[in-house]
Design an enzyme around this catalytic site. Structure first.
Site, short mmCIF file in Angstrom:
data_model
loop_
_atom_site.label_atom_id
_atom_site.label_comp_id
_atom_site.label_asym_id
_atom_site.label_seq_id
_atom_site.Cartn_x
_atom_site.Cartn_y
_atom_site.Cartn_z
CG ASP A 376 34.71 7.01 11.79
OD1 ASP A 376 33.99 6.89 12.79
OD2 ASP A 376 35.71 7.75 11.77
CB CYS A 403 32.23 7.87 18.52
SG CYS A 403 30.90 8.60 17.58
C1 SAM Z 1 32.57 10.20 13.07
S1 SAM Z 1 32.83 11.22 11.68
C2 SAM Z 1 34.14 10.36 10.88
C3 SAM Z 1 34.95 11.13 9.89
C4 SAM Z 1 36.30 10.54 9.50
N1 SAM Z 1 36.23 9.15 9.20
C5 SAM Z 1 37.35 10.83 10.53
O1 SAM Z 1 37.87 9.90 11.17
O2 SAM Z 1 37.70 12.01 10.70
C6 SAM Z 1 31.41 10.92 10.74
C7 SAM Z 1 31.33 11.67 9.44
O3 SAM Z 1 30.15 11.24 8.76
C8 SAM Z 1 29.56 12.35 8.11
N2 SAM Z 1 28.15 11.96 7.86
C9 SAM Z 1 27.09 12.06 8.69
N3 SAM Z 1 26.00 11.50 8.12
C10 SAM Z 1 26.39 11.04 6.90
C11 SAM Z 1 25.73 10.34 5.85
N4 SAM Z 1 24.45 10.01 5.94
N5 SAM Z 1 26.43 10.01 4.75
C12 SAM Z 1 27.75 10.34 4.65
N6 SAM Z 1 28.43 11.01 5.62
C13 SAM Z 1 27.76 11.34 6.72
C14 SAM Z 1 29.80 13.50 9.07
O4 SAM Z 1 29.72 14.74 8.40
C15 SAM Z 1 31.22 13.18 9.56
O5 SAM Z 1 32.19 13.77 8.75
#
Ligand code: SAM
Length: 446
Positions: A376, A403
Site C-alpha cells: 500500500d 490511492c
Molecule cells: C498509503 S500509506 C499506507 C499505510 C498503511 N498501509 C495504512 O493503510 O494505513 C503509505 C505508507 O508508506 C510509507 N512509505 C513511504 N515510502 C516508503 C518506502 N520507500 N518504504 C517503506 N514505507 C514507505 C509512508 O510513510 C506511509 O506510512
C-alpha cells in the site's frame, strides 16, 4: 487558438481531475464545472502545446446528473473536484476513470472490475484536516487554497470535515487574533502560524497540531486552557516548527503542550495508536471497507507467511494476523514503526515483526519465503527495485492497494511480466474529490 477565444462546444468526458473535456479543431480543451453532455460557451484561458484550459462562461443545457454543490466555496476551493456531480454519478465516474487509466497506462486489456464501494453519507468524513493560515488586512485568517494556487480563501464551513473540526479551526483563528499571533505570509515571510492540523478518532477525540514558523507562541498557556475548556474532547495539543519554506507542512521539531503525542483509533475491532507524523487513512468507514476487501482478496491460510509493505502503523498486517502464521511489516517513518510495535502489543498480536526502512531496501535483506504480499505505497507508487525484488521472490499472490490509479497502472505493467490480475475493486475513500482507492489481486503466471 489564442487566449480569450470564445466558442460553444459539448463536454464529451471528464478527465482524471474531474475537469470537463471538450474538442475544438482537434485541440483538447479542459474546463472545470462542466459535465458530460452539457453544451457550454467557453473562453480560452491558457494555451499549451497540445491542450488548452478554458472557463465556462455559460452552460446552455444542464446535465441530469448535475446537483447544486452543498458548499458555497466549491467553485473556488482546491479541496473538492466533483461536488457538482450527484453521488451515484461520482462513483460511476471514478470506476470508469480507474478502468480507463489501467488500460491506457498499464496496457491492461481486460479490466474486470468488481465495482466501487461508496459511502452511505458522503459528507463530514475526514478524520484529518490541515488548514493554512495567513494574514490579510492586519488580521490572521485561515481557509483553503484556491485551486492550483497558494491564495487562501477564508471559509466558514467545510462539508468533508467534521463540524467539530470546523469549529475548532474558527476558535483557533479567533484566539490567534486575540493574542496577536500573526498568520504566516509566504510572500514576505512574516508571521508565525502556518497551519493548523486536526486529527480525530472514531471515539470523537481530537489532536491539534499548531505548525509555526518559529517556536514562539504568545500566551501559550492561556491558549491551551481556552481550547480544552471549550473542547474537552481535545486530548492533545502539539507545536510543530517548520522553519523551511517548502510545501512540506510539518517540520522536524515537535513539542507537546498538552496531553500526549498519540490518538487511539479502532479499526475492525483492533486498537491503533498513532502519532502526529504517522500515516492513517482519512476516512474511517471506508478504511474498514478497504481492509475487508484486502482480507477477502488475500484469502490467507493458517500456514501462510504475509508481507505488509508500506505498513504505516501496522493496520493491515495486524488485522490480517489471525488468518496466517506470520506477518512481516516494513515502513520508513520511525514514529509509525514505533506505533506499529506498540499496536501489536496492545492487540496481543504475537506473530508480527516490523522493520524500519525503505521497502525497496529492507525487502532485499529479508530472507523469508512469503506466500502473499500486501503493499500500500504512497501516491508515487512502488520503487522499481521493490517490484523487481518482489518478482524474484516468487510469491504466489500479491494484493496491491493504491490511492493513485496512474502509478498503480505503471506498476501493474511492470508486474505483468510475472503476474496476472485476478480481481479488482474500487473504494471511494475521498468523496467529492476525483481520487479513488483501488485494490487489486494478482496471481503468479503459470
Ligand atoms: C498509503 S500509506 C499506507 C499505510 C498503511 N498501509 C495504512 O493503510 O494505513 C503509505 C505508507 O508508506 C510509507 N512509505 C513511504 N515510502 C516508503 C518506502 N520507500 N518504504 C517503506 N514505507 C514507505 C509512508 O510513510 C506511509 O506510512
Amino acid at each position: 487558438m489564442d487566449k480569450g477565444f470564445k466558442f460553444i462546444s459539448e463536454c464529451i468526458d471528464l478527465n482524471h481531475d474531474g475537469l470537463g473535456v471538450f474538442k475544438i479543431n482537434d485541440m483538447t480543451v479542459f474546463a472545470s464545472n462542466a459535465l458530460v453532455g452539457e453544451k457550454c460557451q467557453l473562453e480560452i484561458e491558457k494555451v499549451n502545446s497540445n491542450y488548452c484550459t478554458a472557463k465556462v462562461i455559460k452552460t446552455l443545457n444542464s446535465s441530469p446528473n448535475r446537483v447544486k454543490p452543498i458548499c458555497k466555496h466549491f467553485m473556488d476551493c482546491g479541496g473538492c473536484d466533483i461536488m457538482h456531480l450527484n453521488y451515484q454519478s461520482q462513483l460511476a465516474f471514478k470506476e470508469k476513470m480507474g478502468i480507463e487509466t489501467l488500460k491506457r497506462i498499464g496496457h491492461i486489456q481486460n479490466v474486470n472490475s468488481l465495482g466501487i464501494v461508496g459511502m452511505k453519507n458522503p459528507y463530514y468524513y475526514r478524520n484529518k484536516v490541515q488548514v493554512p493560515f495567513s494574514k490579510i488586512n492586519n488580521k490572521t485568517i485561515c481557509g483553503f487554497y484556491r485551486k492550483n494556487t497558494h491564495f487562501i480563501i477564508p471559509f466558514d464551513e467545510c462539508y468533508i470535515q467534521t463540524n467539530e473540526s470546523n469549529d475548532i479551526i474558527k476558535f483557533i483563528k479567533n484566539l490567534a487574533n486575540e493574542y496577536h499571533i500573526d498568520g504566516y505570509v509566504e510572500n514576505n515571510k512574516q508571521g508565525i502560524l502556518r497551519h493548523v492540523l486536526i486529527r480525530k478518532n472514531c471515539q470523537e477525540e481530537y489532536m491539534i497540531i499548531l505548525v509555526v514558523k518559529r517556536d514562539q507562541l504568545n500566551n501559550e498557556k492561556e491558549i491551551v486552557e481556552k481550547i480544552i475548556k471549550r473542547y474537552p474532547y481535545v486530548k492533545s495539543i502539539l507545536i510543530n516548527v517548520q522553519e523551511k519554506d517548502s510545501n512540506v507542512i510539518l517540520g522536524e521539531k515537535t513539542r507537546i503542550i498538552y496531553g500526549k503525542d498519540e490518538l487511539i483509533d479502532d479499526i475492525l475491532g483492533y486498537k491503533f495508536v498513532l502519532s502526529h507524523k504517522s500515516f492513517f487513512q482519512v476516512n474511517h468507514e471506508q478504511t474498514e471497507n478497504l481492509y475487508k476487501i484486502v482480507r477477502e482478496f488475500a484469502d490467507l491460510k493458517e500456514s501462510d507467511i504475509l508481507l505488509d509493505a508500506y505498513c504505516g502503523v501496522g493496520t493491515i498486517g495486524i488485522t490480517l494476523s489471525k488468518f496466517c502464521q506470520k506477518v512481516y511489516g516494513i515502513e520508513i517513518v520511525p514514529q509509525a514503526i514505533a506505533n506499529a510495535k506498540e499496536n501489536s502489543k496492545i492487540n496481543n498480536v504475537n506473530n508480527i515483526e516490523f522493520y524500519l526502512g525503505a521497502a525497496e531496501e529492507v525487502i532485499q535483506k529479508l530472507d523469508v519465503h512469503f506466500n502473499c504480499a500486501v503493499f500500500d505505497p504512497p501516491r508515487k507508487g512502488c520503487d522499481q527495485v521493490f517490484l523487481n525484488t518482489i518478482m524474484n521472490k516468487n510469491i504466489d499472490k500479491l494484493v496491491y492497494v493504491s490511492c493513485n490509479v496512474a502509478t498503480l497502472a505503471r506498476d501493474l505493467n511492470i508486474l505483468s511480466e510475472k503476474y496476472e490480475i485476478k480481481k479488482l475493486k474500487f473504494v471511494d475513500m475521498f468523496p467529492h474529490s476525483a481520487d479513488v482507492e483501488t485494490v487489486c489481486l494478482l496471481a503468479k503466471l503459470n
